[in-house]
Each structure stands twice: as structure tokens, then as C-alpha cells.
Design a protein around this motif. Sequence first.
Motif, PDB file in Angstrom:
ATOM      1  N   ASN A 289      11.340 -10.092   4.526  1.00 56.61           N
ATOM      2  CA  ASN A 289      10.343  -9.239   3.991  1.00 56.61           C
ATOM      3  C   ASN A 289      11.723  -7.778   4.569  1.00 56.61           C
ATOM      4  N   LEU A 290      11.756  -8.106   5.669  1.00 53.39           N
ATOM      5  CA  LEU A 290      12.442  -6.754   6.004  1.00 53.39           C
ATOM      6  C   LEU A 290      13.400  -6.292   5.762  1.00 53.39           C
ATOM      7  N   ALA A 291      14.066  -7.265   4.418  1.00 56.23           N
ATOM      8  CA  ALA A 291      15.342  -6.964   3.727  1.00 56.23           C
ATOM      9  C   ALA A 291      15.106  -6.151   2.277  1.00 56.23           C
ATOM     10  N   ILE A 292      13.752  -6.765   2.018  1.00 56.21           N
ATOM     11  CA  ILE A 292      13.394  -6.151   0.808  1.00 56.21           C
ATOM     12  C   ILE A 292      12.756  -4.579   0.946  1.00 56.21           C
ATOM     13  N   CYS A 293      11.801  -4.606   2.123  1.00 55.95           N
ATOM     14  CA  CYS A 293      11.053  -3.459   2.588  1.00 55.95           C
ATOM     15  C   CYS A 293      12.673  -2.313   2.728  1.00 55.95           C
ATOM     16  N   LEU A 294      13.781  -2.769   3.204  1.00 53.87           N
ATOM     17  CA  LEU A 294      15.164  -1.814   3.646  1.00 53.87           C
ATOM     18  C   LEU A 294      15.821  -1.556   1.960  1.00 53.87           C
ATOM     19  N   MET A 295      15.247  -2.271   1.174  1.00 51.14           N
ATOM     20  CA  MET A 295      15.509  -2.203  -0.074  1.00 51.14           C
ATOM     21  C   MET A 295      15.337  -1.122  -0.658  1.00 51.14           C
ATOM     22  N   ASP A 296      13.862  -1.298  -0.462  1.00 51.67           N
ATOM     23  CA  ASP A 296      12.330  -0.331  -0.859  1.00 51.67           C
ATOM     24  C   ASP A 296      13.040   0.890  -0.423  1.00 51.67           C
ATOM     25  N   GLN A 297      14.254   1.533   0.467  1.00 55.24           N
ATOM     26  CA  GLN A 297      13.803   2.497   0.786  1.00 55.24           C
ATOM     27  C   GLN A 297      15.957   2.816   0.516  1.00 55.24           C
ATOM     28  N   HIS A 298      16.346   1.935  -0.580  1.00 57.67           N
ATOM     29  CA  HIS A 298      17.386   2.010  -0.497  1.00 57.67           C
ATOM     30  C   HIS A 298      18.701   2.355   0.766  1.00 57.67           C
ATOM     31  N   ARG A 299      18.521   1.414   1.700  1.00 64.47           N
ATOM     32  CA  ARG A 299      18.984   1.300   2.811  1.00 64.47           C
ATOM     33  C   ARG A 299      19.863   0.256   2.959  1.00 64.47           C
ATOM     34  N   TYR A 300      20.578  -0.138   2.378  1.00 59.91           N
ATOM     35  CA  TYR A 300      21.231  -1.509   1.785  1.00 59.91           C
ATOM     36  C   TYR A 300      22.053  -2.245   2.878  1.00 59.91           C
ATOM     37  N   GLN A 301      22.656  -1.078   2.972  1.00 54.55           N
ATOM     38  CA  GLN A 301      24.069  -2.295   4.108  1.00 54.55           C
ATOM     39  C   GLN A 301      22.892  -2.800   5.542  1.00 54.55           C
TER      40      GLN A 301
ATOM     41  N   LEU B  97       0.778  -1.197  -0.190  1.00 55.99           N
ATOM     42  CA  LEU B  97       0.181   0.139  -0.178  1.00 55.99           C
ATOM     43  C   LEU B  97       0.710   0.836  -0.351  1.00 55.99           C
ATOM     44  N   GLY B  98       2.130   1.666   0.116  1.00 55.41           N
ATOM     45  CA  GLY B  98       3.109   1.939   0.185  1.00 55.41           C
ATOM     46  C   GLY B  98       3.475   3.189   1.038  1.00 55.41           C
ATOM     47  N   SER B  99       3.197   2.194   2.677  1.00 54.10           N
ATOM     48  CA  SER B  99       3.947   2.600   3.650  1.00 54.10           C
ATOM     49  C   SER B  99       4.814   1.679   3.989  1.00 54.10           C
ATOM     50  N   PRO B 100       6.225   1.912   3.653  1.00 55.07           N
ATOM     51  CA  PRO B 100       7.333   1.482   4.151  1.00 55.07           C
ATOM     52  C   PRO B 100       7.950   1.080   5.311  1.00 55.07           C
ATOM     53  N   LYS B 101       7.998   2.802   5.584  1.00 51.99           N
ATOM     54  CA  LYS B 101       7.679   2.752   7.766  1.00 51.99           C
ATOM     55  C   LYS B 101       6.979   2.258   8.414  1.00 51.99           C
ATOM     56  N   GLU B 102       5.894   1.784   8.329  1.00 51.39           N
ATOM     57  CA  GLU B 102       4.605   1.112   8.795  1.00 51.39           C
ATOM     58  C   GLU B 102       5.034  -0.427   8.827  1.00 51.39           C
ATOM     59  N   ALA B 103       5.655  -0.437   6.974  1.00 51.17           N
ATOM     60  CA  ALA B 103       6.075  -1.754   6.734  1.00 51.17           C
ATOM     61  C   ALA B 103       6.983  -2.516   7.744  1.00 51.17           C
ATOM     62  N   GLU B 104       7.985  -1.368   7.692  1.00 45.02           N
ATOM     63  CA  GLU B 104       9.054  -1.404   8.473  1.00 45.02           C
ATOM     64  C   GLU B 104       9.045  -1.853  10.231  1.00 45.02           C
TER      65      GLU B 104
END
Length: 322
Positions: free
Chosen positions: A253-265, A227-234
Motif C-alpha cells: 500500500n505504501l508503494a502505491i501511495c508513493l507511485m501516486d506521488q511519482h516517487r518511483y524509486q 480521500l485525496g490525502s496521500p501524505k497522511e496515507a503515507e
Amino acid sequence: MSLPATQVTVDDAMAMAMRHYSNGNLTVADRTFRDIIASIPDYHPAVHHLGLVCFYRGDIKGAVEYTGRSAKLEPKNALYLNNYAVMLSEDGQKETALKAWDRAIKADPGFADPYSNKANTLWQLGRFEEAAAYARKAIDRNPKYTDAMLNLGNALVSLKKFDEAIKYWRRAIKIKPGFDKAWSNIGNAMREKGDLKGAREACLKAVAINPNNPQAWSNLGNAQRDLGSPKEAEQSYRKAASLLPSYADAHNNLAICLMDQHRYQEALESIRYAIAFRPDYAEAFGNMSLIQRELGNLDEAENAARKAILLQPDSASFYLDL
């Protein structure tokens, strides 16, 4: 140590052991069941319950041993055979478990548990049509068997029969209104159907009923992310992982969510947890490849992609990562 026969009868000792077992005093129950067995090695109620105690204490090998012994002592006892099969399945001996459930069904064709439990293991083995058939047989024998409805729904979702799955889970909820697992599964099925708001609402009901359900939090995270709420999903994924640190799907799933936010490390750290807890997780290796590529670690990206392909050779997306 064996029972002091002049002081305590076997019936007395068994009653005491069962009280401790029912009250969750597993250490005392374990010791008492073993004392009974030391005095009477073939006393099958103590042998069987010792197997159950072993299971609840995390000793799956002991659980298989003692429930198996009780089933040999009482080869027509459907309850013993059913529980023995459950332990075999938990130990990874799934084909042997299926045969034990067949023996339980033969011993008592009207006993619903072996049908439902066999359905769950067939589903885990990817035999979805058979799983659905056995779950239906369980419900035929016990029309209020909510766990069988849960298992039937799982099989139906795997067969892409989402509406029918939701129907059975709603039926289960009518029987058991606080059935958080059914609400969580409804959320997952609604997401598969594309009803993201419905998925979120169902998962919110699940976590409201049981805030300690890690799968419900992970499913909620999936709906929130879509639904486009990555912070809530995280936050939902982190909650799932905190409740069950070994929950590989939550870390993935958390890793995918962080990738969406370009937080790769940070994503790399999460995906490493997923792989540590589930070393055969092809999707996690595929995601690790993507993360390493974004971090500029091309050799590591290629190695991860090759591991993903070894684990799941028929997935075209992993070849694209090479």
C-alpha cells in the motif's frame, strides 16, 4: 532432568509450571513442563501446555507435536482437539486442521470455539459461505462471542454483504467497547461501500483504542489515500510497517501511495519489501511491473508482470503490463 520425586509432587510441579505460564515466564514454564513429562510421559495436562508454550515462543512445530500428543492421549477432549487444530492451521496444514475441528465438535457439540476457529480457516481458504455458517453456529452457542462475530463479519464482507458485516461488528463492540479490530474492519467495509469519510472515522477510532494495531493503520491509510490525502496515507502506511515489519500489505500500500506521488524509486524499495515478506504476492509483482516501467526498466517490468501472471493467471490487468 526429571522431577525429584521425594521432594516435589507432580501436582506441585504442575501448579508451579502453570503459575510461570500464566505470568508469561515461558522459559521456566517450558523447563518445568518438560521435567514433568520426563517423569510421567503420558501426563496430558503438561503435554498440552507444553504445546501452548511452544506456540507462544514461536516454535510452531513443537506446538503441533505436543498439542497433537495431548489430543491422542485424550481423544475426546474438545479443548485439546481445538487447540491442536489451531496449531495445525498456523502451520499451514489447514485441511488437516478442519478435520481436527470436526473431531472437537463431535466431542463437545456445545463448545463454541471449534466452530469459530473453523470459520476463520474456511474464510482463509476462500470458502466464504461455509465460513459464515460455522461462525453463526459459534454465535448460536455463545451469543457474546465477539471473536466469532469478527469472523462472521469477515466472511460476510467476502460475500459482499457489507451492511450485515457491519451490524455484527457493531454488536461485538457493544459487548466489548474497546474492540479495535472490529472498528478497523468496519472502516474497511465502509470503504468497500464507498463511504470514505465513515471509513476514516472508524479507523481513527481503532487506532485511538489501540495505537499498536498495524492493520488499523493500513486501513486508515487506504481511506486517507482514497480521500485525496496521500501524505497522511503515507504516514499511516509507514506506521503500520513499523509496527509489523513483515506486513506485506502495508509495504504494498505504501508503494502505491508513493507511485501516486511519482516517487518511483522509493516505491520500488517498498514493493521489494512486500515481495520479500510474501513471495507469492501477485498484486505486488503487478505493482513492481508498473514501477519498473515508470523507471524505464522495461525488461524488469516484463519479468515482474510474468511473475504476477504465474501467481494469478485470471487477472487481466497483469497481461496489460506485458
